[in-house]
Design a protein around this motif. Structure first.
Motif, PDB file in Angstrom:
ATOM      1  N   ARG A 111       0.884  -1.221  -0.093  1.00 36.83           N
ATOM      2  CA  ARG A 111      -0.114  -0.118  -0.035  1.00 36.83           C
ATOM      3  C   ARG A 111       0.984   1.187   0.079  1.00 36.83           C
ATOM      4  NH1 ARG A 111      -3.339  -2.516   3.777  1.00 36.83           N
ATOM      5  NH2 ARG A 111      -2.423  -1.460   5.419  1.00 36.83           N
ATOM      6  N   ALA A 112       1.958   1.193   0.796  1.00 40.10           N
ATOM      7  CA  ALA A 112       2.907   2.313   0.923  1.00 40.10           C
ATOM      8  C   ALA A 112       3.476   2.688  -0.476  1.00 40.10           C
ATOM      9  CB  ALA A 112       3.845   2.129   1.878  1.00 40.10           C
ATOM     10  N   GLU A 113       3.713   1.378  -1.361  1.00 36.25           N
ATOM     11  CA  GLU A 113       4.384   1.629  -2.586  1.00 36.25           C
ATOM     12  C   GLU A 113       3.233   2.269  -3.511  1.00 36.25           C
ATOM     13  OE1 GLU A 113       7.623   0.532  -2.943  1.00 36.25           O
ATOM     14  OE2 GLU A 113       7.616   1.398  -4.877  1.00 36.25           O
ATOM     15  N   LEU A 114       2.110   1.774  -3.507  1.00 38.78           N
ATOM     16  CA  LEU A 114       1.121   2.272  -4.254  1.00 38.78           C
ATOM     17  C   LEU A 114       1.069   4.025  -4.293  1.00 38.78           C
ATOM     18  CD1 LEU A 114      -1.533   1.710  -6.245  1.00 38.78           C
ATOM     19  CD2 LEU A 114      -2.738   1.520  -4.206  1.00 38.78           C
ATOM     20  N   ARG A 115       1.074   4.316  -2.986  1.00 41.59           N
ATOM     21  CA  ARG A 115       1.182   5.831  -3.039  1.00 41.59           C
ATOM     22  C   ARG A 115       2.290   6.497  -3.536  1.00 41.59           C
ATOM     23  NH1 ARG A 115      -1.806   7.600   3.001  1.00 41.59           N
ATOM     24  NH2 ARG A 115      -3.498   5.885   2.768  1.00 41.59           N
ATOM     25  N   ALA A 116       3.483   5.861  -3.254  1.00 33.68           N
ATOM     26  CA  ALA A 116       4.672   6.304  -3.730  1.00 33.68           C
ATOM     27  C   ALA A 116       4.710   6.644  -5.390  1.00 33.68           C
ATOM     28  CB  ALA A 116       5.799   5.541  -3.315  1.00 33.68           C
ATOM     29  N   ILE A 117       4.116   5.299  -6.112  1.00 28.28           N
ATOM     30  CA  ILE A 117       3.790   5.604  -7.294  1.00 28.28           C
ATOM     31  C   ILE A 117       2.976   6.816  -7.748  1.00 28.28           C
ATOM     32  CG2 ILE A 117       2.750   4.092  -9.423  1.00 28.28           C
ATOM     33  CD1 ILE A 117       3.344   1.616  -7.821  1.00 28.28           C
ATOM     34  N   MET A 118       2.205   6.772  -7.137  1.00 24.23           N
ATOM     35  CA  MET A 118       0.854   7.969  -7.449  1.00 24.23           C
ATOM     36  C   MET A 118       1.825   9.237  -7.121  1.00 24.23           C
ATOM     37  SD  MET A 118      -2.372   6.194  -5.713  1.00 24.23           S
ATOM     38  CE  MET A 118      -3.604   7.284  -6.323  1.00 24.23           C
ATOM     39  N   ARG A 119       2.404   9.315  -6.230  1.00 24.50           N
ATOM     40  CA  ARG A 119       3.036  10.676  -5.955  1.00 24.50           C
ATOM     41  C   ARG A 119       4.225  10.906  -6.913  1.00 24.50           C
ATOM     42  NH1 ARG A 119       5.927   9.299  -1.368  1.00 24.50           N
ATOM     43  NH2 ARG A 119       3.983   9.115  -0.082  1.00 24.50           N
ATOM     44  N   HIS A 120       4.958  10.004  -7.343  1.00 26.63           N
ATOM     45  CA  HIS A 120       5.911  10.292  -8.594  1.00 26.63           C
ATOM     46  C   HIS A 120       5.182  10.848  -9.726  1.00 26.63           C
ATOM     47  CE1 HIS A 120       9.210   8.916 -10.963  1.00 26.63           C
ATOM     48  NE2 HIS A 120       8.345   8.598 -11.784  1.00 26.63           N
ATOM     49  N   TRP A 121       3.965  10.191 -10.114  1.00 26.12           N
ATOM     50  CA  TRP A 121       3.532  10.780 -11.370  1.00 26.12           C
ATOM     51  C   TRP A 121       2.789  12.129 -11.208  1.00 26.12           C
ATOM     52  CZ3 TRP A 121       6.220   9.408 -15.124  1.00 26.12           C
ATOM     53  CH2 TRP A 121       6.599   8.073 -15.284  1.00 26.12           C
ATOM     54  N   LEU A 122       2.227  12.360 -10.076  1.00 31.69           N
ATOM     55  CA  LEU A 122       1.449  13.342  -9.758  1.00 31.69           C
ATOM     56  C   LEU A 122       2.312  14.768  -9.365  1.00 31.69           C
ATOM     57  CD1 LEU A 122      -1.348  12.129  -7.139  1.00 31.69           C
ATOM     58  CD2 LEU A 122      -1.682  13.000  -9.548  1.00 31.69           C
ATOM     59  N   ASP A 123       3.614  14.460  -9.013  1.00 29.59           N
ATOM     60  CA  ASP A 123       4.502  15.471  -8.829  1.00 29.59           C
ATOM     61  C   ASP A 123       5.174  15.822 -10.169  1.00 29.59           C
ATOM     62  OD1 ASP A 123       4.370  15.540  -6.253  1.00 29.59           O
ATOM     63  OD2 ASP A 123       6.040  14.278  -5.778  1.00 29.59           O
ATOM     64  N   LEU A 124       4.879  15.018 -11.065  1.00 25.86           N
ATOM     65  CA  LEU A 124       5.635  15.215 -12.438  1.00 25.86           C
ATOM     66  C   LEU A 124       4.504  15.702 -13.402  1.00 25.86           C
ATOM     67  CD1 LEU A 124       8.364  14.131 -13.173  1.00 25.86           C
ATOM     68  CD2 LEU A 124       7.311  12.501 -14.939  1.00 25.86           C
ATOM     69  N   GLY A 125       3.268  16.130 -12.918  1.00 26.13           N
ATOM     70  CA  GLY A 125       2.347  16.901 -13.744  1.00 26.13           C
ATOM     71  C   GLY A 125       0.991  16.085 -14.132  1.00 26.13           C
ATOM     72  N   ALA A 126       0.778  14.674 -13.498  1.00 30.38           N
ATOM     73  CA  ALA A 126      -0.316  13.911 -13.929  1.00 30.38           C
ATOM     74  C   ALA A 126      -1.621  14.554 -13.130  1.00 30.38           C
ATOM     75  CB  ALA A 126      -0.134  12.510 -13.572  1.00 30.38           C
ATOM     76  N   ALA A 127      -2.884  14.323 -13.643  1.00 30.96           N
ATOM     77  CA  ALA A 127      -3.809  15.100 -12.909  1.00 30.96           C
ATOM     78  C   ALA A 127      -4.836  13.980 -12.328  1.00 30.96           C
ATOM     79  CB  ALA A 127      -4.748  15.670 -14.313  1.00 30.96           C
ATOM     80  N   GLY A 128      -4.130  12.587 -12.193  1.00 28.59           N
ATOM     81  CA  GLY A 128      -4.822  11.885 -11.681  1.00 28.59           C
ATOM     82  C   GLY A 128      -4.828  10.475 -12.413  1.00 28.59           C
TER      83      GLY A 128
END
Ligand code: GLC
Ligand code: CA
Length: 528
Positions: free
Chosen positions: A189-206
């Motif tokens: 679960r922690a890894e899942l959030r890390a993946i999301m954070r990675h792409w959101l920080d790069l500019g993904a909208a969701g």
């Protein structure tokens, strides 16, 4: 709730089939960037990209081998960041595909998990405690794959091992079924959030979340899985309040209370969505059918309760098609049929998703050999048809090197031809999107009330409302003209046609009558 979602119109891009910028025969991120002006002019406000991450592509990228890196065939992480930025400059947001439930069997995590000795990834996947544990289980397992003495649980195809989010009701006789609070599931679960954070920080909208309901095993009603996503949502609301989560769950009454901003209506377990567009069995007539035998009731019987269950919390997402569902909307329909279909899709209280090419009525290409785990789905994944140049403008590669062949039909639709034709589907879709965006009543959260849904030869008529605004939509997908008297109050003020038949509403003895020619629609502002 991010405000932008309410009025969003999404466009789904299958990256390998959209536009090939470097001439290797496979669509890529630079190709998408080059077509942003087209998407802006179409009027869509957001893009969903199917998985574009490192993968052996045995399931077209839904078998991820590195969640943090763009697949070289599509470009680099820098290209994706450039796409996010260029899209924003065109007024478009980009969401990515989050394959949360499984990885490729070639993912380094899974390779580590396969070792006979215990290591940091041993509990990242669902493994039985012996290769002989096979029968009496509530899901299939793959036996004899690795040195490890155990069988793993695949999530979809055999090469997509399920990540371990634990069991909602672990069987005490099977200690390998870990509770969701065990260290393995917590790390995943922690890894899942890390993946999301990675792409959101790069500019993904969701994210569009793949098989969102599949995470926690033996989870009746999806309750533990929903609780997991609610946790993700609470974190997003704090850390990325503008980001959206759209689920491929196909159970909105669970997914939306479970934290998703929207959930897809898909042809999986419910007949309603299918009853609009698709002929699943030869005996079925979809609502959108020239014969006029289609009925809107089956759709409404499913849609209205789901709308009620999600109102005020989130939205339903309604796709014109997708990379899994055939046949394409354009198969067996001409420009007029398709205009009526899009009039419906773009005026219902749901977030519309247009599958690439559906806006020009691209058709399924049947009979192709399966590509990258596509099987029957391959028919709806052929390259976008841009113009009359070689390979329909998709790629400069030799035809034999394309990801999939171009639709060989001599009359295949193209963007270029439809740009020049005022009666084309593309022009109708543009107009309808513009009308939707200009009128809050047509947004996903606007009011919705069927006015006439009797079936027979009568048009389907409904009212959409927002504070200070009421819009009437009337549809006739059938091949014969139809007319009906509208109930009192359906038209509050002098109607103004926004799209479709100019003469659709006429005054009659103190009330109003709707009159539509064959295969026609009207969208009219009718006061408040
Ligand atoms: C989803 C995807 C589909 C994929 C499967 C496994 O249903 O839409 O294309 O094969 O999940 O990830
Ligand atoms: Ca390419």
């Amino acid at each position: 709730m991010p405000a932008w979602l309410e009025s969003a119109v999404f466009y789904q891009i299958y990256p390998q089939s959209f536009r090939d910028a470097n001439g290797d025969g496979i669509g890529d991120l630079r190709g998408i960037i080059s077509r942003l002006p087209y998407l802006r002019d179409l009027g869509v406000t957001a893009l969903w990209l199917n998985p574009c991450f490192v993968s052996p592509f045995r399931d077209a990228g839904y078998d991820v081998a590195d969640f943090y890196r763009v697949a070289p065939r599509y470009g680099t992480n820098r290209d994706l960041r450039a796409l996010f930025a260029a899209a924003r400059a065109h007024g478009l947001r980009v969401i990515l595909d989050l394959v949360a439930g499984h990885t490729s069997n070639e993912h380094p995590w899974f390779r580590e998990s396969c070792r006979a000795e215990r290591d940091a990834r041993s509990d990242w996947y669902v493994w039985t405690d012996s290769v002989w544990t096979r029968s009496g289980l509530d899901q299939p397992v793959v036996a004899g794959y690795a040195a490890r003495n155990g069988n793993y649980v695949p999530n979809f195809f055999w090469f997509q091992p399920a990540l371990n989010y634990g069991y909602a009701r672990p069987d005490p006789r099977r200690p390998w079924q870990q509770p969701a609070g065990a260290p393995g599931p917590r790390a995943v679960r922690a890894e899942l959030r890390a993946i999301m954070r990675h792409w959101l920080d790069l500019g993904a909208a969701g994210f569009r979340v793949d098989m969102a309901g599949s995470l926690v095993k033996n989870d009746p009603g999806g309750r533990a899985t929903a609780a997991l996503w609610r946790g993700v949502r609470a974190w997003l609301d704090r850390a990325y309040p503008e980001a959206v989560l759209v689920s491929e769950w196909s159970d909105p009454a669970v997914a939306v209370p479970g934290g998703f901003h929207a959930d897809f209506l898909l042809p999986f377990n419910k007949p309603g969505f299918t009853s609009l567009f698709r002929r699943t069995r030869p005996a079925d007539t979809p609502y959108l059918d020239r014969s006029g035998r289609g009925r809107i009731r089956p759709f409404l019987e499913e849609f209205l309760p789901l709308l009620a269950a999600t109102r005020g919390r989130g939205f339903l997402a309604l796709p014109s098609g997708n990379h899994d569902a055939g046949p394409r909307l354009g198969t067996g329909r001409d420009a007029r049929d398709l205009a009526v279909a899009f009039a419906l899709l773009l005026t219902l209280p749901a977030v519309p998703f247009i599958y690439y090419g559906d806006e020009i009525g691209m058709r399924s290409v049947e009979g192709l050999p399966s590509k990258e785990g596509g099987y029957a789905r391959t028919a709806v994944r052929t390259p976008m048809q841009w113009d009359a140049s070689p390979n329909a403008g998709f790629s400069a590669a030799p035809a034999g090197r394309l990801y999939l062949p171009i639709d060989p039909a001599p009359d295949r639709p193209t963007v270029a031809a439809q740009e020049a034709d005022p009666a084309s589907v593309l022009q109708a879709v543009r107009r309808l999107i513009a009308v939707r965006r200009a009128h809050p009543a047509l947004g996903a959260g606007g009011g919705f009330a069927p006015v006439l849904a009797t079936g027979g030869r009568a048009p389907f008529v409904y009212r959409r409302t927002a504070p200070g605004e009421a819009i009437l939509v009337a549809l006739n997908p059938g091949g014969k003209p139809c007319t009906a008297r509208l109930p009192r109050g359906a038209v509050a003020g002098p109607p103004r046609i926004l799209a479709g038949e100019p003469g659709a509403l006429r005054r009659e003895r103190g009330g109003w009558r709707v009159r539509l020619p064959a295969i026609a629609y009207a969208v009219a502002a009718t006061g408040r």
